[in-house]
Design a protein around this motif. Sequence first.
Motif, PDB file in Angstrom:
ATOM      1  N   HIS A 145      74.619 -91.384  19.777  1.00 30.53           N
ATOM      2  CA  HIS A 145      73.203 -91.682  19.571  1.00 30.53           C
ATOM      3  C   HIS A 145      72.654 -92.288  20.866  1.00 30.53           C
ATOM      4  CE1 HIS A 145      74.190 -91.268  15.296  1.00 30.53           C
ATOM      5  NE2 HIS A 145      75.270 -91.958  15.613  1.00 30.53           N
ATOM      6  N   VAL A 146      71.746 -91.576  21.524  1.00 31.75           N
ATOM      7  CA  VAL A 146      71.173 -92.021  22.792  1.00 31.75           C
ATOM      8  C   VAL A 146      69.684 -92.265  22.583  1.00 31.75           C
ATOM      9  CG1 VAL A 146      70.799 -91.464  25.226  1.00 31.75           C
ATOM     10  CG2 VAL A 146      72.859 -90.630  24.056  1.00 31.75           C
ATOM     11  N   GLU A 147      69.235 -93.444  22.969  1.00 34.72           N
ATOM     12  CA  GLU A 147      67.819 -93.780  22.811  1.00 34.72           C
ATOM     13  C   GLU A 147      66.968 -92.969  23.785  1.00 34.72           C
ATOM     14  OE1 GLU A 147      66.722 -95.447  20.396  1.00 34.72           O
ATOM     15  OE2 GLU A 147      68.391 -96.706  19.764  1.00 34.72           O
ATOM     16  N   SER A 148      65.777 -92.618  23.338  1.00 32.58           N
ATOM     17  CA  SER A 148      64.873 -91.799  24.139  1.00 32.58           C
ATOM     18  C   SER A 148      64.141 -92.596  25.215  1.00 32.58           C
ATOM     19  CB  SER A 148      63.856 -91.101  23.238  1.00 32.58           C
ATOM     20  OG  SER A 148      63.130 -92.069  22.509  1.00 32.58           O
ATOM     21  N   SER A 149      64.064 -93.915  25.059  1.00 32.81           N
ATOM     22  CA  SER A 149      63.419 -94.735  26.082  1.00 32.81           C
ATOM     23  C   SER A 149      64.175 -96.049  26.244  1.00 32.81           C
ATOM     24  CB  SER A 149      61.949 -95.000  25.731  1.00 32.81           C
ATOM     25  OG  SER A 149      61.853 -95.786  24.564  1.00 32.81           O
ATOM     26  N   LEU A 150      63.949 -96.715  27.344  1.00 33.19           N
ATOM     27  CA  LEU A 150      64.708 -97.892  27.740  1.00 33.19           C
ATOM     28  C   LEU A 150      64.676 -99.023  26.710  1.00 33.19           C
ATOM     29  CD1 LEU A 150      66.433 -99.061  29.965  1.00 33.19           C
ATOM     30  CD2 LEU A 150      64.365 -99.889  31.057  1.00 33.19           C
ATOM     31  N   GLY A 151      63.536 -99.383  26.202  1.00 29.42           N
ATOM     32  CA  GLY A 151      63.430-100.514  25.280  1.00 29.42           C
ATOM     33  C   GLY A 151      63.640-100.154  23.826  1.00 29.42           C
ATOM     34  N   ALA A 152      63.860 -98.882  23.538  1.00 30.31           N
ATOM     35  CA  ALA A 152      63.994 -98.438  22.149  1.00 30.31           C
ATOM     36  C   ALA A 152      65.329 -98.873  21.550  1.00 30.31           C
ATOM     37  CB  ALA A 152      63.873 -96.917  22.077  1.00 30.31           C
ATOM     38  N   THR A 153      65.307 -99.175  20.264  1.00 35.53           N
ATOM     39  CA  THR A 153      66.522 -99.497  19.521  1.00 35.53           C
ATOM     40  C   THR A 153      66.479 -98.798  18.168  1.00 35.53           C
ATOM     41  OG1 THR A 153      65.524-101.523  18.673  1.00 35.53           O
ATOM     42  CG2 THR A 153      66.934-101.740  20.611  1.00 35.53           C
ATOM     43  N   GLY A 154      66.084 -97.552  18.161  1.00 38.50           N
ATOM     44  CA  GLY A 154      65.928 -96.827  16.910  1.00 38.50           C
ATOM     45  C   GLY A 154      67.186 -96.191  16.377  1.00 38.50           C
ATOM     46  N   CYS A 155      68.054 -95.654  17.242  1.00 33.98           N
ATOM     47  CA  CYS A 155      69.213 -94.903  16.745  1.00 33.98           C
ATOM     48  C   CYS A 155      70.552 -95.465  17.173  1.00 33.98           C
ATOM     49  CB  CYS A 155      69.105 -93.440  17.174  1.00 33.98           C
ATOM     50  SG  CYS A 155      69.219 -93.170  18.957  1.00 33.98           S
ATOM     51  N   SER A 156      70.583 -96.383  18.137  1.00 33.89           N
ATOM     52  CA  SER A 156      71.861 -96.809  18.703  1.00 33.89           C
ATOM     53  C   SER A 156      72.341 -98.173  18.221  1.00 33.89           C
ATOM     54  CB  SER A 156      71.774 -96.822  20.230  1.00 33.89           C
ATOM     55  OG  SER A 156      70.857 -97.817  20.658  1.00 33.89           O
ATOM     56  N   THR A 157      71.582 -98.832  17.372  1.00 33.63           N
ATOM     57  CA  THR A 157      71.995-100.143  16.890  1.00 33.63           C
ATOM     58  C   THR A 157      73.066-100.019  15.817  1.00 33.63           C
ATOM     59  OG1 THR A 157      70.299-100.173  15.184  1.00 33.63           O
ATOM     60  CG2 THR A 157      69.715-101.157  17.329  1.00 33.63           C
ATOM     61  N   SER A 158      73.699-101.102  15.535  1.00 37.35           N
ATOM     62  CA  SER A 158      74.705-101.124  14.480  1.00 37.35           C
ATOM     63  C   SER A 158      74.094-100.752  13.138  1.00 37.35           C
ATOM     64  CB  SER A 158      75.341-102.517  14.392  1.00 37.35           C
ATOM     65  OG  SER A 158      76.287-102.562  13.353  1.00 37.35           O
ATOM     66  N   SER A 159      72.948-101.318  12.811  1.00 39.77           N
ATOM     67  CA  SER A 159      72.323-101.024  11.512  1.00 39.77           C
ATOM     68  C   SER A 159      71.925 -99.560  11.407  1.00 39.77           C
ATOM     69  CB  SER A 159      71.127-101.939  11.252  1.00 39.77           C
ATOM     70  OG  SER A 159      70.171-101.828  12.266  1.00 39.77           O
ATOM     71  N   ALA A 160      71.435 -98.973  12.492  1.00 39.01           N
ATOM     72  CA  ALA A 160      71.067 -97.551  12.467  1.00 39.01           C
ATOM     73  C   ALA A 160      72.304 -96.681  12.274  1.00 39.01           C
ATOM     74  CB  ALA A 160      70.334 -97.159  13.751  1.00 39.01           C
ATOM     75  N   MET A 161      73.376 -97.019  12.964  1.00 41.60           N
ATOM     76  CA  MET A 161      74.605 -96.236  12.818  1.00 41.60           C
ATOM     77  C   MET A 161      75.184 -96.378  11.413  1.00 41.60           C
ATOM     78  SD  MET A 161      76.662 -96.455  16.379  1.00 41.60           S
ATOM     79  CE  MET A 161      77.871 -95.267  15.811  1.00 41.60           C
ATOM     80  N   LEU A 162      75.219 -97.592  10.897  1.00 42.93           N
ATOM     81  CA  LEU A 162      75.727 -97.793   9.538  1.00 42.93           C
ATOM     82  C   LEU A 162      74.889 -97.015   8.534  1.00 42.93           C
ATOM     83  CD1 LEU A 162      76.584-101.589   9.654  1.00 42.93           C
ATOM     84  CD2 LEU A 162      78.209 -99.731   9.229  1.00 42.93           C
TER      85      LEU A 162
END
Length: 172
Positions: A145-162
Amino acid sequence: MASTIRKGEIQIGEKLPEIEIMTAPSTKVKITDLFKGKRGILFGLPGAFTPTCSNTHLPEFVRDHAKWVELGYEIICCVSVNDAFVMEAWGKLHQVEGKVVMISDMNATLTRAIGLEIDLTDKLGSIRSKRYSMEVNDNLITSIHVESSLGATGCSTSSAMLGSLSQDMIPL
Protein backbone atom coordinates in the motif's frame (compact mmCIF):
# COMPACT_ATOMS: atom_id res chain seq x y z
CA MET A 1 -8.32 4.08 0.09
CA ALA A 2 -6.51 2.14 -2.62
CA SER A 3 -2.92 2.74 -3.55
CA THR A 4 -1.43 2.84 -7.01
CA ILE A 5 1.82 0.96 -7.63
CA ARG A 6 3.93 2.71 -10.23
CA LYS A 7 6.49 1.33 -12.67
CA GLY A 8 9.74 0.55 -10.90
CA GLU A 9 8.11 0.01 -7.51
CA ILE A 10 8.28 -3.42 -5.90
CA GLN A 11 5.23 -5.53 -6.71
CA ILE A 12 3.13 -8.18 -5.01
CA GLY A 13 4.79 -11.54 -5.62
CA GLU A 14 8.34 -10.15 -5.62
CA LYS A 15 10.86 -10.86 -2.89
CA LEU A 16 12.57 -8.32 -0.68
CA PRO A 17 16.05 -7.51 -2.01
CA GLU A 18 19.21 -8.76 -0.24
CA ILE A 19 20.05 -5.34 1.19
CA GLU A 20 22.02 -4.68 4.37
CA ILE A 21 20.38 -2.20 6.73
CA MET A 22 20.93 -1.15 10.33
CA THR A 23 18.53 -1.82 13.14
CA ALA A 24 18.62 0.46 16.13
CA PRO A 25 20.93 0.47 17.99
CA SER A 26 23.44 0.17 15.14
CA THR A 27 23.28 -3.53 14.28
CA LYS A 28 23.93 -4.46 10.63
CA VAL A 29 21.61 -7.11 9.20
CA LYS A 30 20.11 -8.03 5.85
CA ILE A 31 16.44 -7.12 5.55
CA THR A 32 15.86 -10.65 4.25
CA ASP A 33 17.27 -12.11 7.47
CA LEU A 34 14.66 -10.22 9.49
CA PHE A 35 11.77 -11.66 7.45
CA LYS A 36 13.20 -15.13 6.74
CA GLY A 37 10.57 -17.70 7.69
CA LYS A 38 8.35 -15.01 9.21
CA ARG A 39 5.11 -13.26 8.41
CA GLY A 40 5.35 -9.54 9.04
CA ILE A 41 4.78 -5.92 8.18
CA LEU A 42 7.34 -3.53 6.71
CA PHE A 43 6.35 0.10 6.64
CA GLY A 44 8.31 3.05 5.37
CA LEU A 45 7.95 6.74 5.92
CA PRO A 46 9.69 9.99 4.96
CA GLY A 47 11.38 10.77 8.26
CA ALA A 48 11.69 10.23 11.97
CA PHE A 49 10.29 13.03 14.11
CA THR A 50 8.30 14.49 11.21
CA PRO A 51 4.67 15.41 12.05
CA THR A 52 2.63 12.78 10.17
CA CYS A 53 5.14 10.02 10.86
CA SER A 54 5.30 10.85 14.59
CA ASN A 55 1.63 11.60 15.16
CA THR A 56 -0.01 8.87 13.09
CA HIS A 57 2.04 6.31 11.21
CA LEU A 58 4.45 4.90 13.82
CA PRO A 59 2.13 5.26 16.84
CA GLU A 60 -0.63 3.24 15.15
CA PHE A 61 1.66 0.26 14.53
CA VAL A 62 2.89 0.42 18.13
CA ARG A 63 -0.70 0.64 19.43
CA ASP A 64 -1.91 -2.23 17.21
CA HIS A 65 1.01 -4.57 17.88
CA ALA A 66 -1.09 -7.06 19.87
CA LYS A 67 -3.70 -7.20 17.07
CA TRP A 68 -1.01 -8.07 14.51
CA VAL A 69 0.45 -10.75 16.79
CA GLU A 70 -3.02 -12.23 17.31
CA LEU A 71 -3.38 -12.49 13.53
CA GLY A 72 -0.12 -14.41 13.26
CA TYR A 73 2.33 -11.65 12.33
CA GLU A 74 5.74 -12.17 13.92
CA ILE A 75 7.59 -8.96 13.08
CA ILE A 76 6.77 -5.32 12.37
CA CYS A 77 9.53 -3.11 10.98
CA CYS A 78 9.63 0.65 10.45
CA VAL A 79 12.15 1.90 7.89
CA SER A 80 13.22 5.48 7.30
CA VAL A 81 16.08 7.30 5.60
CA ASN A 82 17.60 8.40 8.90
CA ASP A 83 20.68 7.21 10.78
CA ALA A 84 20.43 4.43 13.38
CA PHE A 85 20.88 6.83 16.31
CA VAL A 86 17.93 8.95 15.20
CA MET A 87 15.81 5.83 14.66
CA GLU A 88 16.76 4.54 18.12
CA ALA A 89 15.87 7.85 19.81
CA TRP A 90 12.59 8.09 17.91
CA GLY A 91 11.76 4.51 18.83
CA LYS A 92 12.43 5.14 22.52
CA LEU A 93 10.15 8.19 22.43
CA HIS A 94 7.33 6.03 21.01
CA GLN A 95 8.06 3.02 23.25
CA VAL A 96 8.55 0.57 20.37
CA GLU A 97 10.66 -1.97 22.28
CA GLY A 98 9.33 -5.48 21.70
CA LYS A 99 6.77 -4.16 19.21
CA VAL A 100 8.39 -2.46 16.21
CA VAL A 101 11.92 -2.94 14.88
CA MET A 102 13.36 0.43 13.88
CA ILE A 103 15.40 0.28 10.66
CA SER A 104 17.89 2.85 9.45
CA ASP A 105 18.17 3.08 5.67
CA MET A 106 20.58 6.00 5.96
CA ASN A 107 21.67 6.06 2.31
CA ALA A 108 18.25 5.02 0.95
CA THR A 109 19.77 1.78 -0.37
CA LEU A 110 16.74 -0.36 0.48
CA THR A 111 14.32 2.42 -0.43
CA ARG A 112 15.84 2.79 -3.91
CA ALA A 113 16.07 -0.99 -4.42
CA ILE A 114 12.30 -1.31 -3.91
CA GLY A 115 11.60 1.79 -6.02
CA LEU A 116 9.88 3.79 -3.29
CA GLU A 117 12.21 6.78 -3.09
CA ILE A 118 11.08 10.38 -3.34
CA ASP A 119 13.28 13.45 -3.75
CA LEU A 120 12.66 15.63 -0.70
CA THR A 121 15.89 17.61 -0.78
CA ASP A 122 13.90 20.86 -0.71
CA LYS A 123 11.99 19.86 2.47
CA LEU A 124 14.10 17.27 4.31
CA GLY A 125 17.52 17.62 2.69
CA SER A 126 17.78 14.31 0.83
CA ILE A 127 16.13 11.45 -1.00
CA ARG A 128 13.57 9.91 1.36
CA SER A 129 11.02 7.12 1.37
CA LYS A 130 7.47 7.35 0.15
CA ARG A 131 4.91 6.45 2.80
CA TYR A 132 3.99 2.78 2.40
CA SER A 133 3.24 -0.46 4.18
CA MET A 134 3.51 -4.02 2.97
CA GLU A 135 2.80 -7.50 4.17
CA VAL A 136 5.77 -9.83 3.86
CA ASN A 137 5.65 -13.62 4.16
CA ASP A 138 9.11 -15.25 4.23
CA ASN A 139 10.50 -12.30 2.20
CA LEU A 140 7.68 -12.48 -0.39
CA ILE A 141 5.54 -9.34 -0.75
CA THR A 142 1.90 -10.40 -0.35
CA SER A 143 0.35 -6.91 -0.30
CA ILE A 144 1.60 -3.36 -0.64
CA HIS A 145 0.00 0.00 0.00
CA VAL A 146 1.70 3.19 -1.23
CA GLU A 147 0.27 6.60 -0.43
CA SER A 148 -0.48 8.87 -3.38
CA SER A 149 0.88 11.99 -1.68
CA LEU A 150 3.46 12.83 0.97
CA GLY A 151 1.16 13.78 3.86
CA ALA A 152 -1.51 11.18 3.13
CA THR A 153 -2.23 8.36 5.56
CA GLY A 154 -5.17 6.72 3.83
CA CYS A 155 -3.92 3.24 2.91
CA SER A 156 -0.59 2.62 4.65
CA THR A 157 -1.49 2.96 8.32
CA SER A 158 -1.94 0.05 10.66
CA SER A 159 -5.69 0.68 10.96
CA ALA A 160 -6.11 0.83 7.18
CA MET A 161 -4.19 -2.40 6.71
CA LEU A 162 -6.10 -4.17 9.47
CA GLY A 163 -9.36 -2.97 7.90
CA SER A 164 -8.38 -4.30 4.49
CA LEU A 165 -7.55 -7.83 5.61
CA SER A 166 -9.89 -10.37 4.08
CA GLN A 167 -10.82 -13.61 5.80
CA ASP A 168 -8.64 -15.61 3.41
CA MET A 169 -5.58 -13.65 4.58
CA ILE A 170 -6.16 -14.40 8.26
CA PRO A 171 -4.35 -17.55 9.44
CA LEU A 172 -6.26 -20.43 11.04
